[in-house]
Design a protein around this motif. Sequence first.
Motif, PDB file in Angstrom:
ATOM      1  N   MET A 147       0.853  -1.170  -0.202  1.00  0.00           N
ATOM      2  CA  MET A 147      -0.105   0.061  -0.106  1.00  0.00           C
ATOM      3  C   MET A 147       0.838   1.493   0.091  1.00  0.00           C
ATOM      4  SD  MET A 147      -2.643   1.361   2.895  1.00  0.00           S
ATOM      5  CE  MET A 147      -3.620   0.003   3.022  1.00  0.00           C
ATOM      6  N   THR A 148       0.607   2.074  -0.838  1.00  0.00           N
ATOM      7  CA  THR A 148       1.135   3.605  -0.824  1.00  0.00           C
ATOM      8  C   THR A 148       0.255   4.510  -0.845  1.00  0.00           C
ATOM      9  OG1 THR A 148       3.052   2.415  -2.070  1.00  0.00           O
ATOM     10  CG2 THR A 148       2.866   4.957  -2.208  1.00  0.00           C
ATOM     11  N   ILE A 149       0.279   5.555  -0.123  1.00  0.00           N
ATOM     12  CA  ILE A 149      -0.477   6.635  -0.088  1.00  0.00           C
ATOM     13  C   ILE A 149       0.254   8.003  -0.265  1.00  0.00           C
ATOM     14  CG2 ILE A 149      -2.245   8.062   1.308  1.00  0.00           C
ATOM     15  CD1 ILE A 149      -2.805   5.397   2.920  1.00  0.00           C
ATOM     16  N   GLU A 150      -0.379   8.640  -1.236  1.00  0.00           N
ATOM     17  CA  GLU A 150       0.367   9.986  -1.855  1.00  0.00           C
ATOM     18  C   GLU A 150      -0.530  11.018  -1.283  1.00  0.00           C
ATOM     19  OE1 GLU A 150       1.217   9.846  -5.845  1.00  0.00           O
ATOM     20  OE2 GLU A 150       2.320   8.150  -5.932  1.00  0.00           O
ATOM     21  N   ASN A 151       0.029  11.940  -0.274  1.00  0.00           N
ATOM     22  CA  ASN A 151      -0.486  13.162  -0.082  1.00  0.00           C
ATOM     23  C   ASN A 151      -2.102  12.881   0.574  1.00  0.00           C
ATOM     24  OD1 ASN A 151       1.680  14.523  -0.245  1.00  0.00           O
ATOM     25  ND2 ASN A 151       1.299  14.822  -2.478  1.00  0.00           N
ATOM     26  N   ILE A 202      -6.889   4.369  -5.839  1.00  0.00           N
ATOM     27  CA  ILE A 202      -8.006   4.969  -5.686  1.00  0.00           C
ATOM     28  C   ILE A 202      -7.728   6.380  -5.232  1.00  0.00           C
ATOM     29  CG2 ILE A 202      -9.626   5.042  -3.556  1.00  0.00           C
ATOM     30  CD1 ILE A 202      -9.371   2.052  -2.869  1.00  0.00           C
ATOM     31  N   ILE A 203      -8.446   7.313  -5.873  1.00  0.00           N
ATOM     32  CA  ILE A 203      -8.644   8.653  -5.697  1.00  0.00           C
ATOM     33  C   ILE A 203      -9.410   9.182  -5.040  1.00  0.00           C
ATOM     34  CG2 ILE A 203      -6.915   8.925  -7.578  1.00  0.00           C
ATOM     35  CD1 ILE A 203      -9.473  10.135  -9.164  1.00  0.00           C
ATOM     36  N   GLY A 204      -9.188  10.420  -4.257  1.00  0.00           N
ATOM     37  CA  GLY A 204     -10.041  11.119  -3.381  1.00  0.00           C
ATOM     38  C   GLY A 204      -9.270  11.634  -2.006  1.00  0.00           C
ATOM     39  N   ILE A 205     -10.148  11.885  -1.160  1.00  0.00           N
ATOM     40  CA  ILE A 205      -9.420  12.237   0.230  1.00  0.00           C
ATOM     41  C   ILE A 205      -9.417  10.981   1.283  1.00  0.00           C
ATOM     42  CG2 ILE A 205      -9.893  13.903   2.240  1.00  0.00           C
ATOM     43  CD1 ILE A 205     -11.267  15.836   0.415  1.00  0.00           C
TER      44      ILE A 205
END
Length: 98
Positions: free
Chosen positions: A17-21, A71-74
């Motif tokens: 899992m990688t989360i960008e900003n 997945i994109i979004g907040i």
Amino acid sequence: MESKKESNTDNNKKSLMTIENRRKLLLTGVSEVVSFNDEQIILNTNVGSLVIKGRELKMNKLDVQNGDIIIIGIINSCVYNSNEDKHNKDSILSRLFK
């Protein structure tokens, strides 16, 4: 010998899992999309069930064959649940209400 190779590959399954900003989540090892809407996505992965919560969530890319998803979004939270955890919680709850 074939059964040994199969069990070896099962143990070597990985999930990354990688989360960008907090705006983009890249995940590998996805086996199934259980449910999704713009506030919550539930996935089954190689390492357990994953609940992703946030706002304006969208599955930008889903590669079912390789188990990759973007997945994109907040993104507000990512929580893994394993089958063992669920079993232990059920047994504790059942003890309390006896």
